[in-house]
Enzyme design. Structure first.
Site, PDB file in Angstrom:
ATOM      1  N   ASP A   8     -57.846 -34.113 -34.141  1.00 50.08           N
ATOM      2  CA  ASP A   8     -56.789 -33.548 -33.301  1.00 50.08           C
ATOM      3  C   ASP A   8     -56.781 -34.135 -31.883  1.00 50.08           C
ATOM      4  OD1 ASP A   8     -56.366 -30.400 -34.790  1.00 50.08           O
ATOM      5  OD2 ASP A   8     -58.052 -31.709 -35.278  1.00 50.08           O
ATOM      6  N   GLU A  39     -51.150 -32.841 -33.693  1.00 49.44           N
ATOM      7  CA  GLU A  39     -50.443 -31.574 -33.507  1.00 49.44           C
ATOM      8  C   GLU A  39     -50.694 -30.907 -32.152  1.00 49.44           C
ATOM      9  OE1 GLU A  39     -51.154 -28.049 -35.453  1.00 49.44           O
ATOM     10  OE2 GLU A  39     -53.145 -27.857 -34.610  1.00 49.44           O
ATOM     11  N   ASN A  40     -51.685 -31.366 -31.386  1.00 55.48           N
ATOM     12  CA  ASN A  40     -51.938 -30.802 -30.053  1.00 55.48           C
ATOM     13  C   ASN A  40     -51.698 -31.828 -28.948  1.00 55.48           C
ATOM     14  OD1 ASN A  40     -54.604 -29.353 -31.753  1.00 55.48           O
ATOM     15  ND2 ASN A  40     -52.978 -28.105 -30.882  1.00 55.48           N
ATOM     16  N   ASN A  67     -50.774 -26.193 -37.748  1.00 54.23           N
ATOM     17  CA  ASN A  67     -50.079 -24.950 -37.426  1.00 54.23           C
ATOM     18  C   ASN A  67     -49.232 -25.036 -36.153  1.00 54.23           C
ATOM     19  OD1 ASN A  67     -52.895 -25.053 -36.396  1.00 54.23           O
ATOM     20  ND2 ASN A  67     -52.320 -23.186 -35.313  1.00 54.23           N
ATOM     21  N   HIS A  68     -49.462 -26.058 -35.296  1.00 51.44           N
ATOM     22  CA  HIS A  68     -48.653 -26.215 -34.087  1.00 51.44           C
ATOM     23  C   HIS A  68     -47.525 -27.230 -34.266  1.00 51.44           C
ATOM     24  CE1 HIS A  68     -51.017 -23.660 -31.465  1.00 51.44           C
ATOM     25  NE2 HIS A  68     -52.127 -24.248 -31.885  1.00 51.44           N
ATOM     26  N   HIS A 159     -56.036 -29.030 -42.689  1.00 46.83           N
ATOM     27  CA  HIS A 159     -55.966 -28.364 -41.388  1.00 46.83           C
ATOM     28  C   HIS A 159     -56.246 -26.886 -41.610  1.00 46.83           C
ATOM     29  CE1 HIS A 159     -54.823 -28.742 -37.165  1.00 46.83           C
ATOM     30  NE2 HIS A 159     -54.294 -27.531 -37.267  1.00 46.83           N
ATOM     31  N   HIS A 184     -58.460 -29.072 -37.044  1.00 46.55           N
ATOM     32  CA  HIS A 184     -58.125 -27.772 -36.479  1.00 46.55           C
ATOM     33  C   HIS A 184     -59.242 -27.138 -35.667  1.00 46.55           C
ATOM     34  CE1 HIS A 184     -56.121 -23.917 -35.939  1.00 46.55           C
ATOM     35  NE2 HIS A 184     -57.131 -23.297 -36.487  1.00 46.55           N
ATOM     36  N   HIS A 186     -61.629 -28.610 -33.894  1.00 48.70           N
ATOM     37  CA  HIS A 186     -61.837 -29.387 -32.670  1.00 48.70           C
ATOM     38  C   HIS A 186     -63.314 -29.655 -32.360  1.00 48.70           C
ATOM     39  CE1 HIS A 186     -57.635 -28.512 -30.698  1.00 48.70           C
ATOM     40  NE2 HIS A 186     -57.560 -28.741 -32.007  1.00 48.70           N
TER      41      HIS A 186
END
Length: 277
Positions: A8, A39-40, A67-68, A159, A184, A186
């Site tokens: 991520d 995604e982040n 999820n983001h 994820h 996810h 991290h």
């Protein structure tokens, strides 16, 4: 094949580190295909088309999410245009975008990438195991490029929050994927291995972000949330030098399965580890 997966990407610090280090990583590791979970990447929440283009220009072949994925609303309209960005496979039918795709790699080789989201402690999406199983049944790993539904490598980004769910997915895919890697959390896990059936596996690749933080976010705000249990300012990414974290996998050209797997860590605060080419 030589595969590189980066975990991520969190905020500007993570983006800058990936853009700075990826060209040299590709050269040093003679990488054939690169996947990045993005995604982040946009301020810690979602990804934009511009950020995605920057990654592609730097040598990324596919961007996975989680999820983001919809936090940057522009992506809802853009994801059908930019087919190199995947969203979780197990979103309901009719969701924009796609969760798996076959990509062309150098010398006519083909790589299947699947992005799936876990359900433990996360949104109750469709069954991730059924979704991944359906995709894997559509291809033949190691059958050779151009041979009908044959692919030379399969990469699955799981994820998910729970390591148990990620591990179960790894064993579920063992012998049918080149790499199953978790995202996810991290935090890079120490369980990188080749499973008995030949699939490379790691519970979490870790993030590309500033580790002087709480999972990439400024630590002061996160600490206040835990200590005071009161509303705080919005969490924002930490901005010091980031560590690029991921996994390097070499596959057998005949079977498509993993024969070598090593962590990648460069820059920032974590102890460095760079595989030999």
């Amino acid at each position: 094949m030589n595969l590189l997966f980066l975990g991520d990407v969190v905020g500007r610090a993570g983006r800058d580190a990936v853009l700075a280090h990826l060209p040299e990583l590709r050269r040093r590791l003679a990488t054939d295909f690169v996947v990045v979970n993005g995604e982040n990447a946009a301020g810690g929440f979602g990804i934009t088309e511009k950020i995605a283009r920057d990654f592609f220009d730097a040598g990324v072949d596919c961007i996975t999410t989680g999820n983001h994925v919809w936090d940057q609303k522009e992506l809802v309209g853009a994801i059908d245009r930019e087919t190199r960005i995947l969203r979780p496979l197990n979103f309901p039918e009719g969701t924009p975008g796609r969760g798996a795709a076959v990509f062309q790699a150098p010398r006519g080789r083909r790589v299947l990438v699947a992005n799936v989201m876990g359900r433990l402690f996360m949104d109750p999406l469709d069954d991730p195991f059924a979704a991944v199983g359906h995709v894997l049944r559509q291809v033949r790993l190691g059958a050779g490029a151009g041979a009908g539904n044959g692919v030379d490598a399969v990469i699955v980004d799981v994820h998910a929050e729970a390591t148990s769910e990620k591990m179960a997915m790894g064993h579920f895919c063992d012998g049918r994927a080149s790499l199953v890697v978790g995202t996810h959390s991290h935090v890079p896990t120490a369980d990188l291995q080749i499973l008995p059936g030949g699939t490379a596996y790691q519970s979490d690749a870790g993030m590309c972000g500033d580790y002087d933080s709480v999972i990439g976010m400024k630590k002061e705000v996160s600490i206040a949330r835990f200590v005071r249990k009161l509303p705080t300012e919005r969490m924002t990414p930490a901005e010091n030098e980031a560590t690029v974290c991921g996994v390097f996998v070499r596959t057998d050209d005949r079977t498509g399965l993993g024969v070598r797997a090593e962590p990648v860590r460069i820059g920032g605060r974590l102890a460095p580890h760079l595989p030999e080419a």
